[in-house]
Design an enzyme around this catalytic site. Structure first.
Site, short mmCIF file in Angstrom:
data_model
loop_
_atom_site.label_atom_id
_atom_site.label_comp_id
_atom_site.label_asym_id
_atom_site.label_seq_id
_atom_site.Cartn_x
_atom_site.Cartn_y
_atom_site.Cartn_z
CG ASP A 175 -2.32 0.43 0.95
OD1 ASP A 175 -2.53 1.79 0.33
OD2 ASP A 175 -3.23 -0.06 1.01
CG HIS A 201 -5.23 3.84 0.56
ND1 HIS A 201 -4.85 2.75 0.32
CD2 HIS A 201 -6.60 3.96 -0.02
CE1 HIS A 201 -5.82 1.95 -0.33
NE2 HIS A 201 -6.85 2.69 -0.45
CB ALA A 242 -9.05 -7.45 -7.72
CE1 TYR A 258 -3.95 -9.79 -13.30
CE2 TYR A 258 -2.24 -10.49 -11.81
CZ TYR A 258 -2.61 -9.56 -12.50
OH TYR A 258 -1.78 -8.79 -13.17
CB ALA A 286 -6.57 -11.94 -7.00
CB SER A 299 -9.47 0.93 -0.14
OG SER A 299 -8.94 0.99 -1.08
#
Length: 597
Positions: free
Chosen positions: A192, A230, A343, A345, A348, A404
């Site tokens: 991140d 974040h 995300a 894939y 994932a 997130s």
């Protein structure tokens, strides 16, 4: 990245040109179209190469065709798998990269290569070199593809709201705490913007030491740092405690480490992200010590929906060790086909957001997957991601919304489950989460809610039963009945300008949402023009919650005009101007400036 020819900055291994029995002769760059290797070069990188001035270089990621066979890993424990996978990956890269590194050493001596970073997390390299060398590499049979280092990677940015909601009981985290499982003995990581390591909720949970923080840009080499907040926010959802008066983290007894994949300017490179994943597999550089994290959260994505497989091999390496890569599903909804990489894939685990009434967050990305996952279900599941109370920089707290914040709920859940079952395989982790999920939306898995809402207790019970059918889930509190929605607000303002024969026209597109971010039809929006124009306008939203207002006849001498929303009316909903927002940031949700075309 472009750079002028300079000295070699980094060559992981250098060999003499005598290593080759038949050295490869570089082809003139002007002959690239006749080369089969040109097809291995990504089109964006081709454009960069064409635009370079003589003597300039570009940075490229070179992926080799020969990759380690990770299906051959036999160790069962996490420590054993980490050691075996790392050694297998390193052996593969050392054996197969020698010839290419030798070639690059020769080209470096000729002033054509300034930097080489070799990877073992997948078998490949990052090379800063001239276009003719890139083409030369592409002609080698051992090279599979060459992609750009410059990438559009962004945090899946949250929106800010005013008041916190209770999100941990919804996923049954306290039920596991009561059993004595709250993440103890587990290390979690995030890829991140960094982490504010001085925050009271996080300082004591940092594992500490040189193997617990990694900044691939070298801007903050030893001290956990976060310039945007974040990463601090996502880490708080995973491991935060109750120093602020309420419990905020899913796994408060877990420790954390972190990789700062965004530099201080807020941008990222493929080289840095590959290095980050590589560090996670072996933070101290000694494969004999199992110091890698067991859980990794990724609340970031490419900057637009679609399929980009740049990091697929990295995720395969994580899974081989025993890490399920958790990703936020993205904030590009509410339309279908808005999945984002990585995300989407197959490797994932994508998580979208719901509010505390189990209603889908309006901007959550939806499937099916653009990368062709099995059964094309996207996301895998949903978790709370609206009005989440969590840590922020400088010891503060904030309340944020977006996918997130949903993803670290699942990452925290894995930390709790792994404190109860330390040697879970990746398949067991994923199966437990999905078999324990509370079905939402249409019956069965769907491309809005995935397999359902995260339920840590049900996942634990499924594992405790030996992987059979999950036990019916007791809930500390009944699932609340959704409160009636009574408010609406502006969800987005977009601008467009067009030329006419005598001047130009300014157009504003308006999106109206209700309090749970769903489109609102039949809302009447009124507004006024100023700063270059005057007058008022109004429009009524369609079934997608959208309408437009235009100002025509603007003079060519007028450089810009401003439009302000003055009111929104609806037969049943009340306008709440304080909730206006704009996800893409080109307005504040109430006022937008349109420039002359």
């Amino acid at each position: 990245m472009k750079s002028k020819i300079g000295p070699i900055l980094l060559l992981a291994v250098l060999f003499s040109s005598t290593f080759f029995s038949s050295p490869v002769k570089a082809q003139p760059f002007t002959m690239r179209q006749q080369s089969d290797g040109w097809q291995k070069i990504d089109k964006e990188l081709q454009a960069t190469m064409d635009a370079l001035a003589p003597g300039e270089m570009a940075t490229a990621i070179v992926t080799l065709a020969d990759q380690a066979n990770l299906s051959a890993v036999s160790a069962k424990s996490y420590a054993g798998r980490q050691q075996e996978v790392v050694q297998m990956l390193q052996a593969k890269s050392q054996a197969s990269q020698r010839a290419i590194l030798a070639l690059l050493g020769v080209r470096g001596a000729q002033g054509k290569v300034s930097r080489v970073v070799n990877f073992w997390v997948f078998n490949g390299l990052s090379v800063t070199t001239t276009p003719d060398v890139i083409l030369e590499l592409a002609t080698l049979p051992e090279v599979a593809r060459i992609t750009p280092d410059e990438i559009d990677i962004v945090p899946t940015a949250p929106l800010y709201y005013a008041s916190p909601e209770q999100n941990l009981t919804i996923v049954n985290a306290p039920a596991l705490w009561d059993m004595g499982f709250s993440g103890q003995g587990v290390v979690v990581a995030n890829m991140d913007s960094g982490v504010d390591g001085s925050h009271p909720e996080l300082a004591g949970r940092w594992r500490g030491g040189s193997n617990s923080w990694y900044d691939p840009y070298g801007q903050h080499p030893t001290t956990p740092t976060d310039l945007s907040g974040h990463g601090t926010q996502t880490m708080g959802v995973m491991v935060g405690g109750d120093a602020g008066g309420t419990s905020i983290g899913v796994a408060p007894q877990a420790q954390w480490v972190a990789v700062k994949i965004f530099n201080d300017a807020g941008s990222a490179t493929a080289t840095a992200i590959h290095l980050g994943y590589q560090w996670l597999l072996d933070p101290d550089g000694n494969s004999a010590t199992a110091d890698g994290p067991q859980v990794v959260n990724n609340s970031w994505a490419f900057g637009a929906p679609g399929c980009n497989l740049e990091f697929q091999l990295d995720l395969r390496s994580l899974r081989a060790v025993g890490i399920l890569p958790v990703f936020s599903a993205g904030n590009y909804g509410a339309s279908a086909n808005t999945s984002v990489s990585p995300a989407n894939y197959p490797e994932a685990f994508a998580v979208s957001a719901i509010d505390n009434n189990s209603l889908i967050y309006g901007y959550s990305s939806r499937g099916p997957s653009a990368c062709g996952e099995a059964q094309t279900i996207y996301p895998e599941m949903v978790a709370p991601g609206v009005n989440i109370h969590t840590t922020d920089r400088y010891g503060f707290y904030t309340n944020v919304t977006g996918t997130s914040l949903a993803a670290p709920h699942v990452a925290g859940a894995l930390a709790v489950l792994r404190s109860a079952f330390p040697n879970l395989s990746v398949n067991q982790q994923q199966a437990a989460l999905l078999n324990g999920a509370v079905d939402l939306g249409p019956a069965g898995a769907d491309n809005d809610y995935g397999y359902g809402r995260l339920d840590i207790l049900a996942a634990y019970q499924w594992l405790q039963a030996g992987g059979g059918s999950p036990t019916p889930t007791p809930s500390p509190t009944p699932t609340p009945t959704p409160a009636p929605v009574t408010k609406l607000h502006i969800g987005d303002l977009d601008r467009l300008s067009s030329s006419t024969s005598k001047g130009w026209t300014a157009t504003v597109t308006i999106l109206v949402h209700d309090a749970v971010e769903r489109a609102v039809a039949n809302a009447t929006v009124t507004g006024k023009w100023s700063k270059g124009a005057s007058g008022t306008g109004s429009c009524i939203t369609n079934s997608n919650g959208i309408c437009t207002i235009s100002k025509t006849g603007l003079k060519k001498t007028t450089s810009s005009v401003t439009f302000s929303v003055t009111g929104v009316t609806h037969p049943t909903l009340t306008y709440q101007a304080t909730s206006n927002h704009d996800l893409d940031g080109d307005s504040n949700g109430t006022v937008i400036v349109i420039g002359r075309p």
